[in-house]
Design a protein around this motif. Structure first.
Motif, PDB file in Angstrom:
ATOM      1  N   PRO A  48       0.820  -1.208   0.000  1.00 38.43           N
ATOM      2  CA  PRO A  48       0.000   0.000   0.000  1.00 38.43           C
ATOM      3  C   PRO A  48       0.858   1.264   0.000  1.00 38.43           C
ATOM      4  N   ILE A  49       0.191   2.385  -0.236  1.00 41.02           N
ATOM      5  CA  ILE A  49       0.826   3.698  -0.150  1.00 41.02           C
ATOM      6  C   ILE A  49       0.409   4.297   1.183  1.00 41.02           C
ATOM      7  N   ASN A  50       1.382   4.793   1.942  1.00 41.76           N
ATOM      8  CA  ASN A  50       1.147   5.322   3.290  1.00 41.76           C
ATOM      9  C   ASN A  50       1.576   6.777   3.370  1.00 41.76           C
ATOM     10  N   GLY A  51       0.912   7.511   4.232  1.00 44.51           N
ATOM     11  CA  GLY A  51       1.325   8.884   4.476  1.00 44.51           C
ATOM     12  C   GLY A  51       0.906   9.340   5.853  1.00 44.51           C
ATOM     13  N   PHE A  52       1.664  10.271   6.414  1.00 40.76           N
ATOM     14  CA  PHE A  52       1.275  10.912   7.665  1.00 40.76           C
ATOM     15  C   PHE A  52       1.720  12.358   7.642  1.00 40.76           C
ATOM     16  N   ARG A  53       1.044  13.179   8.456  1.00 43.45           N
ATOM     17  CA  ARG A  53       1.335  14.609   8.468  1.00 43.45           C
ATOM     18  C   ARG A  53       1.767  15.076   9.844  1.00 43.45           C
ATOM     19  N   HIS A  54       3.031  15.468   9.915  1.00 39.42           N
ATOM     20  CA  HIS A  54       3.590  16.155  11.079  1.00 39.42           C
ATOM     21  C   HIS A  54       3.321  17.657  10.923  1.00 39.42           C
ATOM     22  N   PRO A  55       3.618  18.458  11.949  1.00 36.49           N
ATOM     23  CA  PRO A  55       3.582  19.919  11.773  1.00 36.49           C
ATOM     24  C   PRO A  55       4.646  20.345  10.753  1.00 36.49           C
ATOM     25  N   GLU A  56       4.399  21.474  10.092  1.00 37.35           N
ATOM     26  CA  GLU A  56       5.408  22.046   9.197  1.00 37.35           C
ATOM     27  C   GLU A  56       6.671  22.327   9.997  1.00 37.35           C
ATOM     28  N   HIS A  57       7.819  22.170   9.349  1.00 41.34           N
ATOM     29  CA  HIS A  57       9.088  22.492   9.999  1.00 41.34           C
ATOM     30  C   HIS A  57      10.124  22.753   8.910  1.00 41.34           C
ATOM     31  N   GLY A  58      10.878  23.820   9.076  1.00 44.95           N
ATOM     32  CA  GLY A  58      11.886  24.180   8.076  1.00 44.95           C
ATOM     33  C   GLY A  58      11.270  24.321   6.701  1.00 44.95           C
ATOM     34  N   THR A  59      11.805  23.590   5.740  1.00 42.55           N
ATOM     35  CA  THR A  59      11.287  23.642   4.371  1.00 42.55           C
ATOM     36  C   THR A  59      10.292  22.514   4.086  1.00 42.55           C
ATOM     37  N   MET A  60       9.900  21.775   5.122  1.00 39.25           N
ATOM     38  CA  MET A  60       8.996  20.631   4.956  1.00 39.25           C
ATOM     39  C   MET A  60       7.567  21.008   5.347  1.00 39.25           C
ATOM     40  N   ASN A  61       6.596  20.586   4.521  1.00 38.97           N
ATOM     41  CA  ASN A  61       5.198  20.905   4.823  1.00 38.97           C
ATOM     42  C   ASN A  61       4.557  19.909   5.788  1.00 38.97           C
ATOM     43  N   GLY A  62       5.303  18.917   6.219  1.00 41.55           N
ATOM     44  CA  GLY A  62       4.811  17.982   7.225  1.00 41.55           C
ATOM     45  C   GLY A  62       4.392  16.627   6.693  1.00 41.55           C
ATOM     46  N   TRP A  63       4.104  16.511   5.400  1.00 38.42           N
ATOM     47  CA  TRP A  63       3.691  15.231   4.840  1.00 38.42           C
ATOM     48  C   TRP A  63       4.895  14.345   4.549  1.00 38.42           C
ATOM     49  N   TYR A  64       4.769  13.072   4.926  1.00 33.41           N
ATOM     50  CA  TYR A  64       5.770  12.051   4.645  1.00 33.41           C
ATOM     51  C   TYR A  64       5.031  10.867   4.028  1.00 33.41           C
ATOM     52  N   ILE A  65       5.460  10.465   2.842  1.00 35.39           N
ATOM     53  CA  ILE A  65       4.729   9.464   2.065  1.00 35.39           C
ATOM     54  C   ILE A  65       5.698   8.393   1.584  1.00 35.39           C
ATOM     55  N   TRP A  66       5.257   7.135   1.643  1.00 33.57           N
ATOM     56  CA  TRP A  66       6.077   6.016   1.180  1.00 33.57           C
ATOM     57  C   TRP A  66       5.182   4.866   0.748  1.00 33.57           C
ATOM     58  N   SER A  67       5.773   3.936   0.034  1.00 32.34           N
ATOM     59  CA  SER A  67       5.086   2.691  -0.308  1.00 32.34           C
ATOM     60  C   SER A  67       6.045   1.539  -0.035  1.00 32.34           C
ATOM     61  N   GLY A  68       5.476   0.371   0.174  1.00 38.34           N
ATOM     62  CA  GLY A  68       6.319  -0.772   0.489  1.00 38.34           C
ATOM     63  C   GLY A  68       6.754  -0.757   1.945  1.00 38.34           C
ATOM     64  N   GLU A  69       7.921  -1.283   2.191  1.00 37.68           N
ATOM     65  CA  GLU A  69       8.425  -1.446   3.555  1.00 37.68           C
ATOM     66  C   GLU A  69       8.947  -0.137   4.152  1.00 37.68           C
ATOM     67  N   TRP A  70       8.666   0.071   5.429  1.00 40.72           N
ATOM     68  CA  TRP A  70       9.167   1.214   6.199  1.00 40.72           C
ATOM     69  C   TRP A  70      10.643   0.989   6.527  1.00 40.72           C
ATOM     70  N   SER A  71      11.395   2.072   6.613  1.00 42.15           N
ATOM     71  CA  SER A  71      12.789   1.988   7.038  1.00 42.15           C
ATOM     72  C   SER A  71      13.057   3.077   8.069  1.00 42.15           C
ATOM     73  N   ASP A  72      13.862   2.756   9.074  1.00 38.66           N
ATOM     74  CA  ASP A  72      14.278   3.752  10.059  1.00 38.66           C
ATOM     75  C   ASP A  72      15.546   4.486   9.628  1.00 38.66           C
ATOM     76  N   SER A  73      16.004   4.239   8.430  1.00 34.25           N
ATOM     77  CA  SER A  73      17.207   4.884   7.914  1.00 34.25           C
ATOM     78  C   SER A  73      17.041   6.401   7.900  1.00 34.25           C
ATOM     79  N   HIS A  74      18.088   7.129   8.294  1.00 33.96           N
ATOM     80  CA  HIS A  74      18.013   8.591   8.360  1.00 33.96           C
ATOM     81  C   HIS A  74      17.791   9.226   6.985  1.00 33.96           C
ATOM     82  N   ASP A  75      18.077   8.506   5.918  1.00 38.96           N
ATOM     83  CA  ASP A  75      17.879   9.071   4.585  1.00 38.96           C
ATOM     84  C   ASP A  75      16.733   8.393   3.822  1.00 38.96           C
ATOM     85  N   PHE A  76      15.787   7.815   4.555  1.00 35.44           N
ATOM     86  CA  PHE A  76      14.634   7.136   3.945  1.00 35.44           C
ATOM     87  C   PHE A  76      13.803   8.109   3.110  1.00 35.44           C
ATOM     88  N   PHE A  77      13.513   9.287   3.653  1.00 32.87           N
ATOM     89  CA  PHE A  77      12.700  10.279   2.948  1.00 32.87           C
ATOM     90  C   PHE A  77      13.576  11.296   2.234  1.00 32.87           C
TER      91      PHE A  77
END
Length: 124
Positions: A48-77
């Motif tokens: 499936p395609i997944n997404g969640f919305r954090h508060p805006e911060h820096g240059t990011m609008n808060g949305w993080y979206i991925w498909s497939g397996e989650w990774s805790d890697s610091h460069d995942f997004f």
């Protein structure tokens, strides 16, 4: 520069469906700032395609979206403009006005799950 402007206008074409999703899931309507970036982890080719919305911060609008397996890697997004989703995965656009704290999971066969997650309303 003109193609980027056209893509942002295409994002605006989804306002009605965004408002409908917010109403359906009892969310305040919080449109994204299209000048800020979405965190995108994959090419959205998996389900499936997944997404969640954090508060805006820096240059990011808060949305993080991925498909497939989650990774805790610091460069995942990787940061991408929301306008990139117009071509990559337009079915996501209707979820982008959900308020901070909302998550979604969808697939291309019509599955849809949207819920509020208090834990992601704060950056910690």
């Amino acid at each position: 520069m003109l193609p980027h402007i056209l893509k942002i206008e295409e994002l605006n074409e989804h306002i009605e469906s965004q408002n409908s999703i917010c109403k359906k899931y009892d969310s305040d309507i919080k449109p994204i700032d299209a000048q800020l970036f979405i965190g995108l982890a994959t090419g959205l080719e998996f389900e499936p395609i997944n997404g969640f919305r954090h508060p805006e911060h820096g240059t990011m609008n808060g949305w993080y979206i991925w498909s497939g397996e989650w990774s805790d890697s610091h460069d995942f997004f990787k940061p991408v403009h929301a306008s990139c989703l117009v071509e990559m995965c337009p079915e996501i656009l209707k979820y982008l006005s959900l308020d901070v704290g909302f998550r979604f999971q969808i697939d291309r066969k019509g599955y849809e799950d949207v819920w509020f997650d208090e834990k992601i309303t704060r950056l910690e």
